[in-house]
Design a protein around this motif. Structure first.
Motif, PDB file in Angstrom:
ATOM      1  N   LYS A   1       0.820  -1.223   0.000  1.00  0.00           N
ATOM      2  CA  LYS A   1       0.000   0.000   0.000  1.00  0.00           C
ATOM      3  C   LYS A   1       0.852   1.270   0.000  1.00  0.00           C
ATOM      4  CE  LYS A   1      -3.762  -2.193   2.601  1.00  0.00           C
ATOM      5  NZ  LYS A   1      -4.465  -2.239   3.916  1.00  0.00           N
ATOM      6  N   ARG A   2       2.153   1.111  -0.086  1.00  0.00           N
ATOM      7  CA  ARG A   2       3.109   2.226  -0.089  1.00  0.00           C
ATOM      8  C   ARG A   2       3.023   3.062   1.192  1.00  0.00           C
ATOM      9  NH1 ARG A   2       2.047   4.069  -6.363  1.00  0.00           N
ATOM     10  NH2 ARG A   2       2.544   2.057  -7.292  1.00  0.00           N
ATOM     11  N   GLU A   3       2.820   2.367   2.298  1.00  0.00           N
ATOM     12  CA  GLU A   3       2.755   3.033   3.600  1.00  0.00           C
ATOM     13  C   GLU A   3       4.108   3.022   4.310  1.00  0.00           C
ATOM     14  OE1 GLU A   3      -1.957   1.870   4.395  1.00  0.00           O
ATOM     15  OE2 GLU A   3      -0.370   0.851   5.518  1.00  0.00           O
ATOM     16  N   ILE A   4       5.120   2.457   3.644  1.00  0.00           N
ATOM     17  CA  ILE A   4       6.490   2.504   4.158  1.00  0.00           C
ATOM     18  C   ILE A   4       7.281   3.408   3.218  1.00  0.00           C
ATOM     19  CG2 ILE A   4       8.577   1.177   4.661  1.00  0.00           C
ATOM     20  CD1 ILE A   4       6.815  -1.247   5.229  1.00  0.00           C
ATOM     21  N   LYS A   5       7.688   4.561   3.721  1.00  0.00           N
ATOM     22  CA  LYS A   5       8.400   5.526   2.884  1.00  0.00           C
ATOM     23  C   LYS A   5       9.898   5.265   2.954  1.00  0.00           C
ATOM     24  CE  LYS A   5       9.184  10.419   2.016  1.00  0.00           C
ATOM     25  NZ  LYS A   5       9.051  11.810   2.520  1.00  0.00           N
ATOM     26  N   LYS A   6      10.498   5.004   1.790  1.00  0.00           N
ATOM     27  CA  LYS A   6      11.938   4.746   1.712  1.00  0.00           C
ATOM     28  C   LYS A   6      12.605   5.857   0.904  1.00  0.00           C
ATOM     29  CE  LYS A   6      11.170   0.474   0.186  1.00  0.00           C
ATOM     30  NZ  LYS A   6      11.472  -0.853  -0.364  1.00  0.00           N
ATOM     31  N   THR A   7      13.691   6.380   1.446  1.00  0.00           N
ATOM     32  CA  THR A   7      14.444   7.441   0.784  1.00  0.00           C
ATOM     33  C   THR A   7      15.870   6.959   0.554  1.00  0.00           C
ATOM     34  OG1 THR A   7      13.111   9.125   1.898  1.00  0.00           O
ATOM     35  CG2 THR A   7      15.183   9.851   0.932  1.00  0.00           C
ATOM     36  N   TYR A   8      16.358   7.165  -0.651  1.00  0.00           N
ATOM     37  CA  TYR A   8      17.690   6.697  -1.030  1.00  0.00           C
ATOM     38  C   TYR A   8      18.605   7.877  -1.336  1.00  0.00           C
ATOM     39  CZ  TYR A   8      15.631   2.051  -1.676  1.00  0.00           C
ATOM     40  OH  TYR A   8      14.996   0.851  -1.480  1.00  0.00           O
ATOM     41  N   TRP A   9      19.910   7.648  -1.153  1.00  0.00           N
ATOM     42  CA  TRP A   9      20.934   8.567  -1.642  1.00  0.00           C
ATOM     43  C   TRP A   9      21.729   7.858  -2.737  1.00  0.00           C
ATOM     44  CZ3 TRP A   9      23.831  11.528   2.850  1.00  0.00           C
ATOM     45  CH2 TRP A   9      22.949  12.468   3.412  1.00  0.00           C
ATOM     46  N   ALA A  10      22.023   8.588  -3.794  1.00  0.00           N
ATOM     47  CA  ALA A  10      22.834   8.037  -4.879  1.00  0.00           C
ATOM     48  C   ALA A  10      23.836   9.090  -5.331  1.00  0.00           C
ATOM     49  CB  ALA A  10      21.955   7.616  -6.054  1.00  0.00           C
ATOM     50  N   VAL A  11      25.063   8.653  -5.597  1.00  0.00           N
ATOM     51  CA  VAL A  11      26.110   9.544  -6.104  1.00  0.00           C
ATOM     52  C   VAL A  11      26.285   9.282  -7.595  1.00  0.00           C
ATOM     53  CG1 VAL A  11      28.542  10.206  -5.970  1.00  0.00           C
ATOM     54  CG2 VAL A  11      27.305   9.585  -3.876  1.00  0.00           C
ATOM     55  N   ILE A  12      26.207  10.345  -8.380  1.00  0.00           N
ATOM     56  CA  ILE A  12      26.413  10.243  -9.826  1.00  0.00           C
ATOM     57  C   ILE A  12      27.494  11.226 -10.250  1.00  0.00           C
ATOM     58  CG2 ILE A  12      24.030   9.515 -10.280  1.00  0.00           C
ATOM     59  CD1 ILE A  12      23.556  12.453 -11.279  1.00  0.00           C
ATOM     60  N   LYS A  13      28.020  11.016 -11.435  1.00  0.00           N
ATOM     61  CA  LYS A  13      28.993  11.955 -11.987  1.00  0.00           C
ATOM     62  C   LYS A  13      28.293  13.286 -12.250  1.00  0.00           C
ATOM     63  CE  LYS A  13      33.125  11.296 -14.662  1.00  0.00           C
ATOM     64  NZ  LYS A  13      33.819  10.419 -15.612  1.00  0.00           N
ATOM     65  N   LYS A  14      28.997  14.380 -12.079  1.00  0.00           N
ATOM     66  CA  LYS A  14      28.390  15.705 -12.234  1.00  0.00           C
ATOM     67  C   LYS A  14      27.911  15.898 -13.667  1.00  0.00           C
ATOM     68  CE  LYS A  14      29.124  20.218 -10.199  1.00  0.00           C
ATOM     69  NZ  LYS A  14      30.120  21.078  -9.530  1.00  0.00           N
ATOM     70  N   LYS A  15      26.624  16.204 -13.803  1.00  0.00           N
ATOM     71  CA  LYS A  15      26.002  16.430 -15.114  1.00  0.00           C
ATOM     72  C   LYS A  15      25.104  17.657 -15.017  1.00  0.00           C
ATOM     73  CE  LYS A  15      27.241  12.508 -17.321  1.00  0.00           C
ATOM     74  NZ  LYS A  15      26.364  11.412 -17.674  1.00  0.00           N
ATOM     75  N   ASN A  16      24.753  18.180 -16.192  1.00  0.00           N
ATOM     76  CA  ASN A  16      23.786  19.278 -16.221  1.00  0.00           C
ATOM     77  C   ASN A  16      22.376  18.697 -16.141  1.00  0.00           C
ATOM     78  OD1 ASN A  16      25.627  21.436 -16.465  1.00  0.00           O
ATOM     79  ND2 ASN A  16      25.902  20.969 -18.642  1.00  0.00           N
ATOM     80  N   LEU A  17      21.946  18.455 -14.917  1.00  0.00           N
ATOM     81  CA  LEU A  17      20.627  17.881 -14.662  1.00  0.00           C
ATOM     82  C   LEU A  17      19.706  18.937 -14.065  1.00  0.00           C
ATOM     83  CD1 LEU A  17      21.243  14.444 -12.883  1.00  0.00           C
ATOM     84  CD2 LEU A  17      20.265  14.790 -15.149  1.00  0.00           C
ATOM     85  N   PRO A  18      18.399  18.812 -14.278  1.00  0.00           N
ATOM     86  CA  PRO A  18      17.472  19.647 -13.506  1.00  0.00           C
ATOM     87  C   PRO A  18      17.678  19.396 -12.012  1.00  0.00           C
ATOM     88  CG  PRO A  18      16.323  18.491 -15.280  1.00  0.00           C
ATOM     89  CD  PRO A  18      17.704  17.920 -15.219  1.00  0.00           C
ATOM     90  N   GLU A  19      17.467  20.408 -11.196  1.00  0.00           N
ATOM     91  CA  GLU A  19      17.672  20.261  -9.753  1.00  0.00           C
ATOM     92  C   GLU A  19      16.767  19.183  -9.162  1.00  0.00           C
ATOM     93  OE1 GLU A  19      19.937  21.819  -7.557  1.00  0.00           O
ATOM     94  OE2 GLU A  19      20.876  22.320  -9.469  1.00  0.00           O
ATOM     95  N   SER A  20      15.584  19.032  -9.725  1.00  0.00           N
ATOM     96  CA  SER A  20      14.698  17.944  -9.318  1.00  0.00           C
ATOM     97  C   SER A  20      13.907  17.487 -10.531  1.00  0.00           C
ATOM     98  CB  SER A  20      13.756  18.382  -8.187  1.00  0.00           C
ATOM     99  OG  SER A  20      12.918  19.420  -8.619  1.00  0.00           O
ATOM    100  N   GLN A  21      13.456  16.225 -10.487  1.00  0.00           N
ATOM    101  CA  GLN A  21      12.784  15.670 -11.647  1.00  0.00           C
ATOM    102  C   GLN A  21      12.013  14.414 -11.239  1.00  0.00           C
ATOM    103  OE1 GLN A  21      14.034  14.716 -16.311  1.00  0.00           O
ATOM    104  NE2 GLN A  21      15.616  14.863 -14.771  1.00  0.00           N
ATOM    105  N   ARG A  22      10.888  14.210 -11.876  1.00  0.00           N
ATOM    106  CA  ARG A  22      10.118  12.971 -11.694  1.00  0.00           C
ATOM    107  C   ARG A  22      10.339  12.119 -12.937  1.00  0.00           C
ATOM    108  NH1 ARG A  22       4.407  11.289 -12.483  1.00  0.00           N
ATOM    109  NH2 ARG A  22       3.763   9.963 -10.729  1.00  0.00           N
TER     110      ARG A  22
END
Length: 227
Positions: A87-108
């Motif tokens: 039911k998605r009642e357990i919220k999980k948050t992850y951290w990931a390290v990527i190579k520096k790129k020109n990415l939007p600050e946030s994205q879905r």
């Protein structure tokens, strides 16, 4: 780090472990001792339990990933936690390290994932595909260094290798993740993906549980991002 130092939370119903990269959660063809057996051995020795000890796995983490894994100490807790996960009642948050790129600050990100059983790899498509499952995550950049950036990721779905496949699909594979396109592996075989936080209502006590795993302490890049 001995096993007891990996325990983030324990009561009569659940035990939550900070998995090290390289540990397998369940047994596989390597024959290495899985985390579920380590939990059972710990419970058996600590509480002098005879016979088989129950430790129900609620969710999994890939071998090269580190961070939070929940186990249930009773079948009732396992049943309730499994339903909460669905039911998605357990919220999980992850951290990931990527190579520096020109990415939007946030994205879905929305992709359609299909698992290849032969090579244990997931392919991400940008459009619906035969037998592919929809996968959704949201990331935002929380820190940057000269060469890398740290993403905080929230999952809306839980798919096989979801974060690894979706980041690879936008040409931002996780540091060390050779399988999904990073140029070189990490020396210890890890990837820079951490199950960092978990939040849910206790299945029996009905109190709020919020836990945060520390970053791997043997890695200077991780430690620099935690500061």
């Amino acid at each position: 780090m001995n096993f007891e130092e990996q325990i983030l939370f324990e009561d009569n119903h659940i035990i939550i472990i900070n998995k090290k990269s390289g540990q397998i959660v369940q047994g596989d063809k390597t024959g290495d001792v899985p985390l579920v057996d380590e939990v059972k051995n710990y419970l058996k020795n600590k509480y002098n339990k005879p016979g088989n000890v129950f430790a129900g796995l609620v969710h999994r983490l890939d071998r090269p990933t580190s961070g939070i894994v929940i186990f249930a100490k009773t079948s009732k807790a396992l049943s309730r936690l499994t339903q909460m996960l669905k039911k998605r009642e357990i919220k999980k948050t992850y951290w990931a390290v990527i190579k520096k790129k020109n990415l939007p600050e946030s994205q879905r990100l929305v992709h359609y994932l299909k698992k290849n059983e032969k090579n244990n790899k997931t392919i991400a498509y940008n459009h619906p595909f035969q037998n592919a499952k929809e996968a959704i995550l949201t990331y935002h950049i929380i820190k940057k260094s000269d060469h890398y950036q740290l993403l905080e990721i929230n999952l809306e779905t839980g798919r096989h290798h979801q974060i690894r496949a979706q980041l690879s699909a936008i040409e931002c594979p996780i540091k060390g993740d050779l399988k999904y396109g990073f140029e070189r592996s990490n020396a210890d075989g890890s990837i820079h993906l951490l199950a960092r936080k978990i939040e849910f209502i206790h299945p029996v006590k009905k109190i709020k549980i919020f836990l945060e795993a520390p970053v791997p302490q043997n890695d200077n890049l991780w430690k620099s991002f935690q500061k």
